[in-house]
Design an enzyme around this catalytic site. Structure first.
Site, PDB file in Angstrom:
ATOM      1  N   HIS A 164       0.864  -1.175   0.000  1.00  0.00           N
ATOM      2  CA  HIS A 164       0.000   0.000   0.000  1.00  0.00           C
ATOM      3  C   HIS A 164       0.909   1.236   0.000  1.00  0.00           C
ATOM      4  O   HIS A 164       2.003   1.185   0.554  1.00  0.00           O
ATOM      5  CB  HIS A 164      -0.828  -0.057   1.290  1.00  0.00           C
ATOM      6  CG  HIS A 164      -1.904   0.964   1.399  1.00  0.00           C
ATOM      7  ND1 HIS A 164      -1.668   2.248   1.806  1.00  0.00           N
ATOM      8  CD2 HIS A 164      -3.250   0.887   1.173  1.00  0.00           C
ATOM      9  CE1 HIS A 164      -2.817   2.921   1.834  1.00  0.00           C
ATOM     10  NE2 HIS A 164      -3.789   2.123   1.447  1.00  0.00           N
ATOM     11  N   ASP A 241       3.076  -4.696   7.937  1.00  0.00           N
ATOM     12  CA  ASP A 241       1.855  -3.899   7.817  1.00  0.00           C
ATOM     13  C   ASP A 241       0.677  -4.866   7.940  1.00  0.00           C
ATOM     14  O   ASP A 241       0.373  -5.614   7.019  1.00  0.00           O
ATOM     15  CB  ASP A 241       1.861  -3.187   6.456  1.00  0.00           C
ATOM     16  CG  ASP A 241       0.544  -2.476   6.160  1.00  0.00           C
ATOM     17  OD1 ASP A 241      -0.424  -2.642   6.925  1.00  0.00           O
ATOM     18  OD2 ASP A 241       0.490  -1.761   5.139  1.00  0.00           O
ATOM     19  N   GLN A 244      -4.587  -5.210   6.844  1.00  0.00           N
ATOM     20  CA  GLN A 244      -5.605  -6.097   6.267  1.00  0.00           C
ATOM     21  C   GLN A 244      -5.628  -7.465   6.942  1.00  0.00           C
ATOM     22  O   GLN A 244      -6.487  -8.291   6.638  1.00  0.00           O
ATOM     23  CB  GLN A 244      -5.357  -6.293   4.759  1.00  0.00           C
ATOM     24  CG  GLN A 244      -5.501  -5.020   3.946  1.00  0.00           C
ATOM     25  CD  GLN A 244      -6.934  -4.513   3.893  1.00  0.00           C
ATOM     26  OE1 GLN A 244      -7.896  -5.261   4.068  1.00  0.00           O
ATOM     27  NE2 GLN A 244      -7.092  -3.231   3.645  1.00  0.00           N
ATOM     28  N   LYS A 267     -10.394  -0.760  10.516  1.00  0.00           N
ATOM     29  CA  LYS A 267     -10.556  -1.943   9.668  1.00  0.00           C
ATOM     30  C   LYS A 267     -10.867  -3.187  10.501  1.00  0.00           C
ATOM     31  O   LYS A 267     -11.169  -4.247   9.976  1.00  0.00           O
ATOM     32  CB  LYS A 267      -9.290  -2.180   8.829  1.00  0.00           C
ATOM     33  CG  LYS A 267      -9.059  -1.093   7.790  1.00  0.00           C
ATOM     34  CD  LYS A 267      -7.862  -1.412   6.929  1.00  0.00           C
ATOM     35  CE  LYS A 267      -7.229  -0.186   6.310  1.00  0.00           C
ATOM     36  NZ  LYS A 267      -7.811   0.211   5.037  1.00  0.00           N
ATOM     37  N   CYS A 405      -4.737   2.530  -3.800  1.00  0.00           N
ATOM     38  CA  CYS A 405      -3.467   3.029  -3.242  1.00  0.00           C
ATOM     39  C   CYS A 405      -2.325   2.047  -3.454  1.00  0.00           C
ATOM     40  O   CYS A 405      -1.423   1.937  -2.615  1.00  0.00           O
ATOM     41  CB  CYS A 405      -3.591   3.342  -1.751  1.00  0.00           C
ATOM     42  SG  CYS A 405      -4.741   4.668  -1.394  1.00  0.00           S
TER      43      CYS A 405
HETATM   44  C1  LIG Z   1      -2.329  -2.836   3.513  1.00  0.00           C
HETATM   45  C2  LIG Z   1      -2.673  -1.470   4.015  1.00  0.00           C
HETATM   46  N1  LIG Z   1      -1.740  -0.719   4.614  1.00  0.00           N
HETATM   47  C3  LIG Z   1      -2.009   0.493   5.097  1.00  0.00           C
HETATM   48  C4  LIG Z   1      -3.253   1.066   4.982  1.00  0.00           C
HETATM   49  C5  LIG Z   1      -3.500   2.431   5.521  1.00  0.00           C
HETATM   50  O1  LIG Z   1      -4.357   2.393   6.601  1.00  0.00           O
HETATM   51  P1  LIG Z   1      -4.879   3.719   7.290  1.00  0.00           P
HETATM   52  O2  LIG Z   1      -5.425   4.578   6.183  1.00  0.00           O
HETATM   53  O3  LIG Z   1      -5.918   3.274   8.235  1.00  0.00           O
HETATM   54  O4  LIG Z   1      -3.715   4.367   7.951  1.00  0.00           O
HETATM   55  C6  LIG Z   1      -4.260   0.336   4.350  1.00  0.00           C
HETATM   56  C7  LIG Z   1      -5.605   0.932   4.184  1.00  0.00           C
HETATM   57  O5  LIG Z   1      -6.211   0.876   3.134  1.00  0.00           O
HETATM   58  C8  LIG Z   1      -3.969  -0.961   3.854  1.00  0.00           C
HETATM   59  O6  LIG Z   1      -4.904  -1.688   3.243  1.00  0.00           O
END
Ligand SMILES: Cc1ncc(COP(=O)(O)O)c(C=O)c1O
Lengths: 447, 139
Positions: A164, A241, A244, A267, A405
């Site tokens: 992401h 990370d 998900q 999430k 993203c």
């Molecule tokens: C794999 C992953 N990393 C990071 C993020 C970013 O999360 P947040 O916007 O809650 O900081 C997301 C959110 O879509 C994600 O799917």
């Protein structure tokens, strides 16, 4: 005709609330009956669960909402919603500050929430849990603090092709600042990391590895334990990370041996604006604070400041108090259902939807890893994801369209974007049927 | 036909439909009938960047009137683009600059123009007007 199929459970939910007898039948007798015939649908009590999520009985564009955008954010159970309103009605005070009762009570509640997160991730100490505003802030914290301490000219940072943007840009920024290089682990056509290439990238100049546990676009579950073992063999720390992953699977940071693990509350059926950074004590102690201010100190003078111990060192300013407490309630909620049951139920949904999509004319699934979470991205030959998403929206079906993203990943597949359906444990096969019908209708209209 | 007359015509056209699904069907038909910009002309300087669907806009001055041609990679966006072109194309720069574009709201397209829809439509109207200003100052 098929709309009736979704109306039946909704009606049952209504009745369930009204009649105790009905509730007994629905919650006890009915599951036992169905267990004898088809074990898979009684894994979780879907009607009871759906009743906990108020938004799921809403209508959107005149149609019962079918919410498949769980990868972007999840819906909240009433227990979480009530925790937040109750906080403002009866508990509001600042933490770690006052001698008065309210402040003391809410401080205890907030620290209990930290302990709930610690237990959930199986972290060794509760001070290894840092509350942040979300995954993005957690990664930024580590990237900036880690770079300040450990990254210099010519060093290397490893990320993967399926990250992401939130797990690319912070690293890109600190690499540019420090003259370090960003290295990228490639993926194969199924959307799995090529571990052989990863092994080749690891070397003496590698200072840290940042990898996603589950891809938000492809659904791929990465072998994080193996990735971490390979890095640790060369004394390289790994940030995972988990944005998900936490809604779908058990995470055991000690077993995985992650050095840093990040996720977002929203999430995980919790509030927005709160997230978690888990870090091993030995690493967190070595990192300088990323933002400073009230709450992060032991003593301050204009000449010198002595910073507080973990976790307060990283929690400057008044935190998202009701967020932390709400997140703990969300975690309790998920654990009450059981993450193993959730995983099994969602896997069933994934297989069901995958089978139907494969049969739909012109649909190509993007991300066909052997080990997948309940996330399906797909493209339809000759059609734009935006158009499909727009028509589905008219039918009350919420999906995500676009690059999610993960633009480098789109470039890899030579596509502009995908339609993504991400299922949570409150989704049903009936909803998937309606989604497929809607998709077929959209395709017919757009062709 | 004046800009206002075309706007009125479009509003009447959309009034015939009972629900949004039919409106979308109409937009899709309009999108399919829009004369496209050739692939070679879809250059970056003609690209109006939206987050999801991309829009290309070409404008030429002929006998004191601006002729717009436009295209999009998404068909519903293309239908909306077709409406903008139908309203504004073949008018003088002054007429275009002063156009109120009230039909957008009357037809119920406003939600597609909010910046968050990020389909480049809002930027497209801006660009059409800016081109008109440019032609006007060129004389
Ligand atoms: C794999 C992953 N990393 C990071 C993020 C970013 O999360 P947040 O916007 O809650 O900081 C997301 C959110 O879509 C994600 O799917």
């Amino acid at each position: 005709m098929n709309r009736n199929r979704i109306n039946i459970p909704l009606k049952l939910l209504y009745l369930q609330g009204k009649s105790p007898l009905f509730r007994i039948i629905l919650n006890f007798v009915f599951p036992i009956m169905t267990e004898l015939k088809t074990p898979d649908i009684s894994i979780i009590d879907i009607d009871k669960i759906r009743a906990d999520f108020p938004i799921l009985s809403d209508k959107v564009n005149g149609k019962p909402l079918i919410y498949f955008d769980n990868g972007a954010t999840s819906q909240k159970p009433i227990q979480v919603i009530e925790t937040i309103t109750n906080y403002y009605k009866h508990q509001n005070a600042n933490i770690h500050r006052g001698v008065h009762t309210l402040s003391q009570e809410i401080t205890v509640a907030y620290e209990n929430a930290r302990a709930t997160v610690q237990k959930h991730l199986n972290a060794l100490y509760s001070h290894e849990i840092i509350f942040t505003s979300g995954t993005t802030e957690s990664i930024n914290l580590v990237a900036h603090s880690f770079a300040k301490q450990f990254l210099s000219n010519g060093d290397e940072v490893i990320v993967t092709a399926m990250e992401h943007h939130s797990n690319i840009l912070p690293w890109q920024m600190v690499c540019e600042e420090r003259g370090a290089l960003l290295k990228v682990v490639p993926i194969n056509s199924d959307g799995e990391l090529i571990l052989e290439e990863y092994k080749k990238l690891l070397n003496k100049k590698t200072k840290i590895v940042a990898v996603t546990h589950i891809s938000n676009t492809l659904g791929t579950i990465n072998p994080v334990k193996e990735i971490i073992d390979l890095a640790h063999a060369q004394n390289i720390p790994v940030l995972v990370d988990g944005a998900q992953a936490v809604p779908h699977t058990f995470v055991n940071v000690q077993d995985m041996d992650a050095d840093f693990y990040c996720f977002s509350g929203h999430k995980l059926f919790g509030p927005t604006g709160v997230g978690v950074l888990y870090g091993k004590e030995k690493w967190l102690n070595q990192l300088p604070p990323y933002k400073v201010g009230g709450g992060t100190i032991k003593t301050v003078s204009f000449e010198r400041t002595e910073y507080a111990d973990l976790p307060l060192k990283f929690e400057a300013g008044t935190p998202h108090i009701e967020g932390g407490i709400g997140l703990a309630v969300a975690i309790d909620y998920v654990n009450e259902i059981g993450l193993d049951k959730i995983a099994a139920y969602e896997h069933d949904l994934l297989e069901y939807a995958t089978g139907l999509l494969q049969k739909t004319d012109g649909v190509k699934i993007i991300g066909t890893a052997k080990n997948k979470a309940s996330v399906i991205s797909f493209v339809v030959e000759g059609l734009h994801a935006f158009d499909i998403g727009t028509i589905l929206d008219q039918l009350g079906i919420a999906v995500r369209t676009g690059h999610h993203c993960t633009q480098p990943l789109m470039t890899h597949y030579c596509i502009q974007g995908t339609v993504r359906a991400a299922f949570a444990f409150y989704n049903t096969k009936q909803e998937i049927d309606l989604f497929i019908q809607g998709l077929e209708r959209a395709i017919k209209m757009l062709r | 036909m004046s800009i206002e007359e075309t706007e009125k015509e479009i509003v009447e056209e959309f009034d015939m439909f009972d629900d949004w699904m039919q409106k979308y069907e109409h937009l899709i038909d309009l999108g399919k009938s829009l004369p496209m910009i050739s692939e070679g002309e879809k250059t970056d300087d003609r690209l109006i960047k939206g987050c999801q669907s991309r829009v290309w806009l070409k404008s030429e001055l002929k006998n004191g009137k601006i002729i717009y041609t436009a295209d999009s990679d998404a068909i519903i966006t293309k239908g909306m683009v077709a409406l903008m072109v139908r309203v504004l194309s073949d008018h003088t720069p002054d007429e275009i600059i002063n156009a109120k574009m009230e039909f957008v709201e009357k037809v119920g397209l406003t939600k597609h123009l909010s910046p968050t829809r990020s389909n480049g439509l809002l930027s497209m109207i801006k660009q059409m007007k800016m081109d008109a200003v440019a032609y006007k100052t060129m004389g």
